[in-house]
Scaffold this motif. Structure first.
Motif, PDB file in Angstrom:
ATOM      1  N   ASP A  15       0.828  -1.216   0.000  1.00  0.00           N
ATOM      2  CA  ASP A  15       0.000   0.000   0.000  1.00  0.00           C
ATOM      3  C   ASP A  15       0.861   1.265   0.000  1.00  0.00           C
ATOM      4  N   ASN A  16       1.748   1.362  -0.980  1.00  0.00           N
ATOM      5  CA  ASN A  16       2.682   2.496  -1.073  1.00  0.00           C
ATOM      6  C   ASN A  16       2.413   3.378  -2.279  1.00  0.00           C
ATOM      7  N   ALA A  17       1.157   3.484  -2.693  1.00  0.00           N
ATOM      8  CA  ALA A  17       0.835   4.258  -3.885  1.00  0.00           C
ATOM      9  C   ALA A  17       1.269   5.715  -3.767  1.00  0.00           C
ATOM     10  N   ALA A  18       1.291   6.249  -2.565  1.00  0.00           N
ATOM     11  CA  ALA A  18       1.606   7.667  -2.385  1.00  0.00           C
ATOM     12  C   ALA A  18       3.060   7.998  -2.685  1.00  0.00           C
ATOM     13  N   THR A  19       3.958   7.033  -2.528  1.00  0.00           N
ATOM     14  CA  THR A  19       5.389   7.328  -2.675  1.00  0.00           C
ATOM     15  C   THR A  19       6.088   6.488  -3.745  1.00  0.00           C
ATOM     16  N   LEU A  20       5.442   5.457  -4.255  1.00  0.00           N
ATOM     17  CA  LEU A  20       6.134   4.506  -5.131  1.00  0.00           C
ATOM     18  C   LEU A  20       6.573   5.127  -6.453  1.00  0.00           C
ATOM     19  N   GLU A  21       5.786   6.045  -7.000  1.00  0.00           N
ATOM     20  CA  GLU A  21       6.167   6.647  -8.287  1.00  0.00           C
ATOM     21  C   GLU A  21       7.532   7.311  -8.209  1.00  0.00           C
ATOM     22  N   ALA A  22       7.744   8.110  -7.169  1.00  0.00           N
ATOM     23  CA  ALA A  22       9.034   8.794  -7.021  1.00  0.00           C
ATOM     24  C   ALA A  22      10.162   7.788  -6.856  1.00  0.00           C
ATOM     25  N   CYS A  23       9.897   6.715  -6.124  1.00  0.00           N
ATOM     26  CA  CYS A  23      10.906   5.683  -5.918  1.00  0.00           C
ATOM     27  C   CYS A  23      11.307   5.033  -7.240  1.00  0.00           C
ATOM     28  N   LEU A  24      10.329   4.560  -7.991  1.00  0.00           N
ATOM     29  CA  LEU A  24      10.629   3.846  -9.234  1.00  0.00           C
ATOM     30  C   LEU A  24      11.186   4.779 -10.306  1.00  0.00           C
ATOM     31  N   ALA A  25      10.743   6.026 -10.328  1.00  0.00           N
ATOM     32  CA  ALA A  25      11.296   6.985 -11.288  1.00  0.00           C
ATOM     33  C   ALA A  25      12.782   7.195 -11.042  1.00  0.00           C
ATOM     34  N   SER A  26      13.182   7.186  -9.782  1.00  0.00           N
ATOM     35  CA  SER A  26      14.600   7.385  -9.458  1.00  0.00           C
ATOM     36  C   SER A  26      15.442   6.167  -9.822  1.00  0.00           C
ATOM     37  N   LEU A  27      14.782   5.038 -10.054  1.00  0.00           N
ATOM     38  CA  LEU A  27      15.493   3.807 -10.425  1.00  0.00           C
ATOM     39  C   LEU A  27      15.432   3.539 -11.927  1.00  0.00           C
ATOM     40  N   ALA A  28      15.054   4.549 -12.702  1.00  0.00           N
ATOM     41  CA  ALA A  28      14.900   4.366 -14.145  1.00  0.00           C
ATOM     42  C   ALA A  28      16.202   3.966 -14.829  1.00  0.00           C
ATOM     43  N   PHE A  29      17.342   4.340 -14.254  1.00  0.00           N
ATOM     44  CA  PHE A  29      18.643   4.018 -14.864  1.00  0.00           C
ATOM     45  C   PHE A  29      19.028   2.557 -14.677  1.00  0.00           C
ATOM     46  N   CYS A  30      18.341   1.857 -13.755  1.00  0.00           N
ATOM     47  CA  CYS A  30      18.672   0.455 -13.487  1.00  0.00           C
ATOM     48  C   CYS A  30      18.303  -0.420 -14.684  1.00  0.00           C
ATOM     49  N   ASP A  31      18.970  -1.544 -14.818  1.00  0.00           N
ATOM     50  CA  ASP A  31      18.720  -2.448 -15.937  1.00  0.00           C
ATOM     51  C   ASP A  31      17.426  -3.233 -15.757  1.00  0.00           C
ATOM     52  N   GLU A  32      16.958  -3.301 -14.546  1.00  0.00           N
ATOM     53  CA  GLU A  32      15.631  -3.848 -14.261  1.00  0.00           C
ATOM     54  C   GLU A  32      15.164  -3.296 -12.919  1.00  0.00           C
ATOM     55  N   ARG A  33      13.841  -3.269 -12.753  1.00  0.00           N
ATOM     56  CA  ARG A  33      13.248  -2.874 -11.479  1.00  0.00           C
ATOM     57  C   ARG A  33      12.378  -4.024 -10.997  1.00  0.00           C
TER      58      ARG A  33
END
Length: 255
Positions: A15-33
């Motif tokens: 239940d992390n909808a409020a913060t997950l977008e910022a988290c995953l956006a910051s990991l965009a450079f990773c080869d996988e998430r």
């Protein structure tokens, strides 16, 4: 130009909808998430899929086991482990990209910048350094409840000035609720072996905890937000030892 080692960004969610977008956006450079969810009922999994993450679901069996299972799902040996309410800064991403072109350690501690109720922690306050970038073949989650963290099998991690941000509790009531929940979770660990001087710890350790944060980590620079953070941390320290004593007394009085 050197190419860096491939990296998996790993996140556990509930239940992390409020913060997950910022988290995953910051990991965009990773080869996988990789996202391991514990059964969210909000938009968490939809957000993860929208950001191209590989999503799995597993019932929650404790912080350490859940994070370890998420790490095991990673395809690449290098893992960047974040909580869903954390995000890597642009400066942190650039530093990690450079470091993984020729890594000199099997793991790196990164500085975490804290959100304190209504503000980011002052630049002069001392960051909380945590092992978050590591080879999964050389590291495992420890068994400490609530505060489980990765540890290297051999050797010590190096410090890497690659900041990431933690979006902490926005309200004092949220922090107090978390303190109560986490202190209860620590009781089992504290009862595994006898605690010497438990009474003195109940009385004195909260003051020590307050001073370590407020003075030692310079939280006084954060004004009232820093004072609130240090006081609730002291309250957490009191509760985790007080609840051990409470459990001992209840056990002794049981028929």
């Amino acid at each position: 130009m050197s190419t860096r080692a491939p990296i998996s960004g790993v996140v556990t969610t509930f239940d992390n909808a409020a913060t997950l977008e910022a988290c995953l956006a910051s990991l965009a450079f990773c080869d996988e998430r990789v996202v391991l969810d514990s059964g969210s009922t909000d938009a968490t999994r939809d957000i993860a899929e929208r950001y191209g993450a590989r999503v799995s679901v597993r019932p929650f069996e404790g912080y350490g086991p859940q994070k370890q299972h998420a790490i095991d799902l990673a395809t690449h040996d290098w893992v960047l482990l974040l909580d869903a309410d954390e995000s890597l800064t642009d400066a942190g991403r650039a530093m990690i990209e450079r470091t993984l072109q020729a890594p000199r350690a099997d793991g790196y501690r990164l500085p975490r910048q804290e959100w304190l109720f209504w503000r980011w922690s002052h630049a002069g306050a001392r960051a909380n350094w945590q092992l978050r970038l590591f080879r999964k073949s050389r590291a495992r989650m420890n068994t400490v409840p609530v505060h489980a963290a990765p540890t290297l099998d051999t050797g010590a991690p190096q410090d890497l000035d690659a900041p990431f941000r933690h979006y902490g509790e926005p309200h004092l009531a949220d922090r107090v609720e978390k303190v109560n929940r986490y202190s209860s979770g620590m009781v089992v660990n504290k009862r595994r072996k006898p605690i010497r001087g438990l009474g003195l710890r109940i009385v004195l350790q909260p003051y020590v905890a307050f001073l370590k944060l407020y003075i030692g980590k310079r939280y006084f620079l954060n004004g009232w937000a820093g004072f609130f953070a240090a006081r609730t941390h002291a309250f957490y320290t009191f509760l985790k030892y007080a609840k051990v004593l409470e459990a001992q007394r209840e056990r002794d009085q049981s028929p």
